[in-house]
Design a protein around this motif. Structure first.
Motif, PDB file in Angstrom:
ATOM      1  N   ILE A  27      14.836  62.094  23.795  1.00  0.00           N
ATOM      2  CA  ILE A  27      15.903  62.284  24.765  1.00  0.00           C
ATOM      3  C   ILE A  27      16.249  63.765  24.831  1.00  0.00           C
ATOM      4  O   ILE A  27      16.483  64.406  23.813  1.00  0.00           O
ATOM      5  CB  ILE A  27      17.169  61.473  24.376  1.00  0.00           C
ATOM      6  N   ARG A  28      16.274  64.298  26.040  1.00  0.00           N
ATOM      7  CA  ARG A  28      16.597  65.709  26.226  1.00  0.00           C
ATOM      8  C   ARG A  28      18.097  65.831  26.475  1.00  0.00           C
ATOM      9  O   ARG A  28      18.634  65.182  27.377  1.00  0.00           O
ATOM     10  CB  ARG A  28      15.808  66.271  27.404  1.00  0.00           C
ATOM     11  N   ILE A  29      18.784  66.638  25.683  1.00  0.00           N
ATOM     12  CA  ILE A  29      20.218  66.872  25.849  1.00  0.00           C
ATOM     13  C   ILE A  29      20.399  68.115  26.706  1.00  0.00           C
ATOM     14  O   ILE A  29      19.857  69.176  26.390  1.00  0.00           O
ATOM     15  CB  ILE A  29      20.915  67.044  24.487  1.00  0.00           C
ATOM     16  N   VAL A  30      21.140  67.971  27.813  1.00  0.00           N
ATOM     17  CA  VAL A  30      21.362  69.081  28.741  1.00  0.00           C
ATOM     18  C   VAL A  30      22.858  69.252  28.972  1.00  0.00           C
ATOM     19  O   VAL A  30      23.642  68.326  28.760  1.00  0.00           O
ATOM     20  CB  VAL A  30      20.619  68.853  30.076  1.00  0.00           C
ATOM     21  N   ASP A  31      23.245  70.432  29.435  1.00  0.00           N
ATOM     22  CA  ASP A  31      24.659  70.685  29.693  1.00  0.00           C
ATOM     23  C   ASP A  31      24.921  71.260  31.083  1.00  0.00           C
ATOM     24  O   ASP A  31      26.004  71.737  31.367  1.00  0.00           O
ATOM     25  CB  ASP A  31      25.250  71.598  28.621  1.00  0.00           C
ATOM     26  N   SER A  32      23.938  71.201  31.949  1.00  0.00           N
ATOM     27  CA  SER A  32      24.100  71.707  33.313  1.00  0.00           C
ATOM     28  C   SER A  32      23.801  70.593  34.309  1.00  0.00           C
ATOM     29  O   SER A  32      22.778  69.904  34.183  1.00  0.00           O
ATOM     30  CB  SER A  32      23.135  72.873  33.551  1.00  0.00           C
ATOM     31  N   ALA A  34      22.651  70.909  37.110  1.00  0.00           N
ATOM     32  CA  ALA A  34      21.392  71.241  37.790  1.00  0.00           C
ATOM     33  C   ALA A  34      20.199  70.607  37.094  1.00  0.00           C
ATOM     34  O   ALA A  34      19.200  70.289  37.735  1.00  0.00           O
ATOM     35  CB  ALA A  34      21.219  72.758  37.848  1.00  0.00           C
ATOM     36  N   ASP A  35      20.305  70.378  35.779  1.00  0.00           N
ATOM     37  CA  ASP A  35      19.204  69.790  35.021  1.00  0.00           C
ATOM     38  C   ASP A  35      18.954  68.325  35.376  1.00  0.00           C
ATOM     39  O   ASP A  35      17.875  67.812  35.129  1.00  0.00           O
ATOM     40  CB  ASP A  35      19.460  69.901  33.515  1.00  0.00           C
ATOM     41  N   VAL A  36      19.962  67.651  35.919  1.00  0.00           N
ATOM     42  CA  VAL A  36      19.824  66.228  36.253  1.00  0.00           C
ATOM     43  C   VAL A  36      20.058  65.977  37.739  1.00  0.00           C
ATOM     44  O   VAL A  36      20.288  64.854  38.160  1.00  0.00           O
ATOM     45  CB  VAL A  36      20.787  65.371  35.392  1.00  0.00           C
ATOM     46  N   ARG A  37      19.950  67.020  38.539  1.00  0.00           N
ATOM     47  CA  ARG A  37      20.240  66.960  39.972  1.00  0.00           C
ATOM     48  C   ARG A  37      19.403  65.934  40.708  1.00  0.00           C
ATOM     49  O   ARG A  37      19.905  65.230  41.577  1.00  0.00           O
ATOM     50  CB  ARG A  37      20.033  68.359  40.577  1.00  0.00           C
ATOM     51  N   HIS A  73      17.383  61.641  29.655  1.00  0.00           N
ATOM     52  CA  HIS A  73      18.234  62.817  29.499  1.00  0.00           C
ATOM     53  C   HIS A  73      19.674  62.384  29.200  1.00  0.00           C
ATOM     54  O   HIS A  73      20.165  61.410  29.778  1.00  0.00           O
ATOM     55  CB  HIS A  73      18.242  63.662  30.771  1.00  0.00           C
ATOM     56  N   LEU A  74      20.330  63.137  28.335  1.00  0.00           N
ATOM     57  CA  LEU A  74      21.754  62.959  28.056  1.00  0.00           C
ATOM     58  C   LEU A  74      22.457  64.212  28.541  1.00  0.00           C
ATOM     59  O   LEU A  74      22.220  65.305  28.028  1.00  0.00           O
ATOM     60  CB  LEU A  74      21.993  62.763  26.555  1.00  0.00           C
ATOM     61  N   ALA A  90      24.188  59.248  30.799  1.00  0.00           N
ATOM     62  CA  ALA A  90      22.745  59.025  30.678  1.00  0.00           C
ATOM     63  C   ALA A  90      22.072  59.123  32.040  1.00  0.00           C
ATOM     64  O   ALA A  90      22.603  58.633  33.042  1.00  0.00           O
ATOM     65  CB  ALA A  90      22.482  57.650  30.068  1.00  0.00           C
ATOM     66  N   TYR A  91      20.889  59.744  32.063  1.00  0.00           N
ATOM     67  CA  TYR A  91      20.084  59.876  33.273  1.00  0.00           C
ATOM     68  C   TYR A  91      18.638  59.528  32.962  1.00  0.00           C
ATOM     69  O   TYR A  91      18.182  59.684  31.833  1.00  0.00           O
ATOM     70  CB  TYR A  91      20.120  61.321  33.796  1.00  0.00           C
ATOM     71  N   ARG A  92      17.910  59.087  33.986  1.00  0.00           N
ATOM     72  CA  ARG A  92      16.465  58.901  33.884  1.00  0.00           C
ATOM     73  C   ARG A  92      15.828  59.901  34.840  1.00  0.00           C
ATOM     74  O   ARG A  92      16.081  59.881  36.041  1.00  0.00           O
ATOM     75  CB  ARG A  92      16.040  57.487  34.260  1.00  0.00           C
ATOM     76  N   CYS A  93      14.995  60.767  34.290  1.00  0.00           N
ATOM     77  CA  CYS A  93      14.321  61.790  35.077  1.00  0.00           C
ATOM     78  C   CYS A  93      12.816  61.592  34.970  1.00  0.00           C
ATOM     79  O   CYS A  93      12.335  61.030  33.999  1.00  0.00           O
ATOM     80  CB  CYS A  93      14.678  63.180  34.568  1.00  0.00           C
ATOM     81  N   GLY A  94      12.108  62.061  35.969  1.00  0.00           N
ATOM     82  CA  GLY A  94      10.657  61.976  35.931  1.00  0.00           C
ATOM     83  C   GLY A  94      10.125  61.018  36.967  1.00  0.00           C
ATOM     84  O   GLY A  94      10.812  60.670  37.932  1.00  0.00           O
ATOM     85  N   PRO A  95       8.875  60.545  36.789  1.00  0.00           N
ATOM     86  CA  PRO A  95       8.258  59.658  37.762  1.00  0.00           C
ATOM     87  C   PRO A  95       9.080  58.388  37.976  1.00  0.00           C
ATOM     88  O   PRO A  95       9.634  57.835  37.038  1.00  0.00           O
ATOM     89  CB  PRO A  95       6.898  59.314  37.140  1.00  0.00           C
ATOM     90  N   GLY A  96       9.178  57.979  39.210  1.00  0.00           N
ATOM     91  CA  GLY A  96       9.870  56.742  39.523  1.00  0.00           C
ATOM     92  C   GLY A  96      11.356  56.898  39.777  1.00  0.00           C
ATOM     93  O   GLY A  96      12.042  55.931  39.993  1.00  0.00           O
ATOM     94  N   VAL A  97      11.861  58.135  39.773  1.00  0.00           N
ATOM     95  CA  VAL A  97      13.280  58.337  40.072  1.00  0.00           C
ATOM     96  C   VAL A  97      13.416  58.827  41.500  1.00  0.00           C
ATOM     97  O   VAL A  97      12.459  59.273  42.117  1.00  0.00           O
ATOM     98  CB  VAL A  97      13.949  59.333  39.096  1.00  0.00           C
TER      99      VAL A  97
END
Length: 107
Positions: A27-32, A34-37, A73-74, A90-97
């Motif tokens: 799980i990738r922890i992000v704080d922006s 923009a990272d999960v846009r 991603h968190l 919580a977010y799901r990023c990558g293929p299929g989103v």
């Protein structure tokens, strides 16, 4: 000498292939934001929590909840100017989103 070197390299390669990261490590922890846009929001995994000493257990709980939702991603959303309070989402990023669609006007 060459056989010993070859045996060492084969052993090293075999041990490298055997490593499987723990689910929390994936799980990738992000704080922006923009990272999960362009990611799919799965849901909140924590209320607003303080980041004082002992925040590790809250982070572990957020990571476990993100895994349970199928997230990748968190996102730690800042809820105070000095990062003393955060909320986990919580977010799901990558293929299929869902992807951002840009519509351009004809001119």
């Amino acid at each position: 000498m060459q056989r010993a070197l070859l045996a060492s390299l084969v052993g090293l390669a075999a041990s490298a292939c055997a490593y499987t990261p723990e689910p929390r490590e994936q799980i990738r922890i992000v704080d922006s934001p923009a990272d999960v846009r362009v990611c799919t929001r799965l849901g909140e995994v924590s209320p607003v929590v303080p980041t004082v000493p002992g925040f590790e257990s809250a982070t572990d709980a957020m990571l476990d909840a993100t895994i349970a939702l199928g997230g990748t991603h968190l996102y730690l959303q800042k809820n105070s100017a000095d990062w003393s309070l955060v909320k986990g989402i919580a977010y799901r990023c990558g293929p299929g989103v869902r992807r951002e669609v840009v519509i351009r006007a004809k001119g």
